[in-house]
Design a protein around this motif. Structure first.
Motif, PDB file in Angstrom:
ATOM      1  N   ALA A   1      41.684  42.502  38.585  1.00  0.00           N
ATOM      2  CA  ALA A   1      40.385  42.609  37.922  1.00  0.00           C
ATOM      3  C   ALA A   1      39.892  41.183  37.738  1.00  0.00           C
ATOM      4  O   ALA A   1      40.637  40.315  37.273  1.00  0.00           O
ATOM      5  N   ALA A   2      38.649  40.945  38.137  1.00  0.00           N
ATOM      6  CA  ALA A   2      38.113  39.583  38.069  1.00  0.00           C
ATOM      7  C   ALA A   2      36.653  39.609  37.658  1.00  0.00           C
ATOM      8  O   ALA A   2      35.959  40.610  37.833  1.00  0.00           O
ATOM      9  N   ASP A   3      36.239  38.488  37.117  1.00  0.00           N
ATOM     10  CA  ASP A   3      34.832  38.251  36.784  1.00  0.00           C
ATOM     11  C   ASP A   3      34.428  37.023  37.587  1.00  0.00           C
ATOM     12  O   ASP A   3      34.784  35.901  37.221  1.00  0.00           O
ATOM     13  N   GLY A   4      33.768  37.259  38.705  1.00  0.00           N
ATOM     14  CA  GLY A   4      33.488  36.152  39.610  1.00  0.00           C
ATOM     15  C   GLY A   4      34.790  35.663  40.209  1.00  0.00           C
ATOM     16  O   GLY A   4      35.547  36.430  40.771  1.00  0.00           O
TER      17      GLY A   4
ATOM     18  N   GLN B   1      45.431  31.313  38.334  1.00  0.00           N
ATOM     19  CA  GLN B   1      44.103  31.799  38.727  1.00  0.00           C
ATOM     20  C   GLN B   1      43.959  31.810  40.254  1.00  0.00           C
ATOM     21  O   GLN B   1      42.877  31.574  40.784  1.00  0.00           O
ATOM     22  N   SER B   2      45.075  32.094  40.925  1.00  0.00           N
ATOM     23  CA  SER B   2      45.081  32.180  42.380  1.00  0.00           C
ATOM     24  C   SER B   2      46.379  32.854  42.808  1.00  0.00           C
ATOM     25  O   SER B   2      47.201  33.224  41.973  1.00  0.00           O
ATOM     26  N   ALA B   3      46.556  32.978  44.107  1.00  0.00           N
ATOM     27  CA  ALA B   3      47.786  33.545  44.648  1.00  0.00           C
ATOM     28  C   ALA B   3      48.842  32.479  44.893  1.00  0.00           C
ATOM     29  O   ALA B   3      49.931  32.782  45.367  1.00  0.00           O
TER      30      ALA B   3
ATOM     31  N   ASP C   1      40.781  38.137  48.391  1.00  0.00           N
ATOM     32  CA  ASP C   1      39.913  38.042  49.570  1.00  0.00           C
ATOM     33  C   ASP C   1      38.914  39.192  49.593  1.00  0.00           C
ATOM     34  O   ASP C   1      37.736  38.986  49.906  1.00  0.00           O
ATOM     35  N   ARG C   2      39.355  40.385  49.245  1.00  0.00           N
ATOM     36  CA  ARG C   2      38.461  41.549  49.219  1.00  0.00           C
ATOM     37  C   ARG C   2      37.402  41.401  48.129  1.00  0.00           C
ATOM     38  O   ARG C   2      36.262  41.804  48.313  1.00  0.00           O
ATOM     39  N   LEU C   3      37.786  40.851  47.001  1.00  0.00           N
ATOM     40  CA  LEU C   3      36.828  40.657  45.916  1.00  0.00           C
ATOM     41  C   LEU C   3      35.739  39.663  46.283  1.00  0.00           C
ATOM     42  O   LEU C   3      34.594  39.815  45.875  1.00  0.00           O
ATOM     43  N   HIS C   4      36.103  38.642  47.042  1.00  0.00           N
ATOM     44  CA  HIS C   4      35.172  37.555  47.333  1.00  0.00           C
ATOM     45  C   HIS C   4      34.507  37.693  48.693  1.00  0.00           C
ATOM     46  O   HIS C   4      33.781  36.800  49.103  1.00  0.00           O
ATOM     47  N   ALA C   5      34.769  38.816  49.363  1.00  0.00           N
ATOM     48  CA  ALA C   5      34.161  39.021  50.693  1.00  0.00           C
ATOM     49  C   ALA C   5      32.699  39.404  50.576  1.00  0.00           C
ATOM     50  O   ALA C   5      32.214  39.870  49.626  1.00  0.00           O
TER      51      ALA C   5
END
Length: 87
Positions: free
Chosen positions: A17-20, A57-59, A83-87
């Motif tokens: 879950a992310a916000d931006g 805050q990363s992988a 990657d899917r979130l930021h695509a």
């Protein structure tokens, strides 16, 4: 949800879950549990990997000693979710 990653000890998959670009939460959908030993390691490593991901805050997370394959699979699934979130 990240890709399913197969390890020698079982399957790893995480949900983010992310916000931006800020990771709010990481939850394990699947962690290895095919044997009692892998289930024990997953129960110990899962919360540590979650904390690592939230802190980094990363992988790019540190490997948990004794759970190298799980750590690598967690990082791969986490990266694919990001990657899917930021695509």
């Amino acid at each position: 949800t990240g890709q399913t990653v197969r390890t020698p000890f079982g399957t790893v998959q995480v949900r983010v879950a992310a916000d931006g670009h800020h990771i709010l939460n990481v939850s394990a959908v699947r962690l290895p549990g095919d044997t009692s030993y892998s289930a024990y390691l997953s129960a110990s490593a899962g919360p540590l990997l979650r904390r690592e991901a939230l802190t980094a805050q990363s992988a790019r997370i540190d490997v948990i000693s004794g759970a190298t394959y799980t750590s690598d699979g967690y990082a791969q699934s986490l990266q694919s979710a990001l990657d899917r979130l930021h695509a």
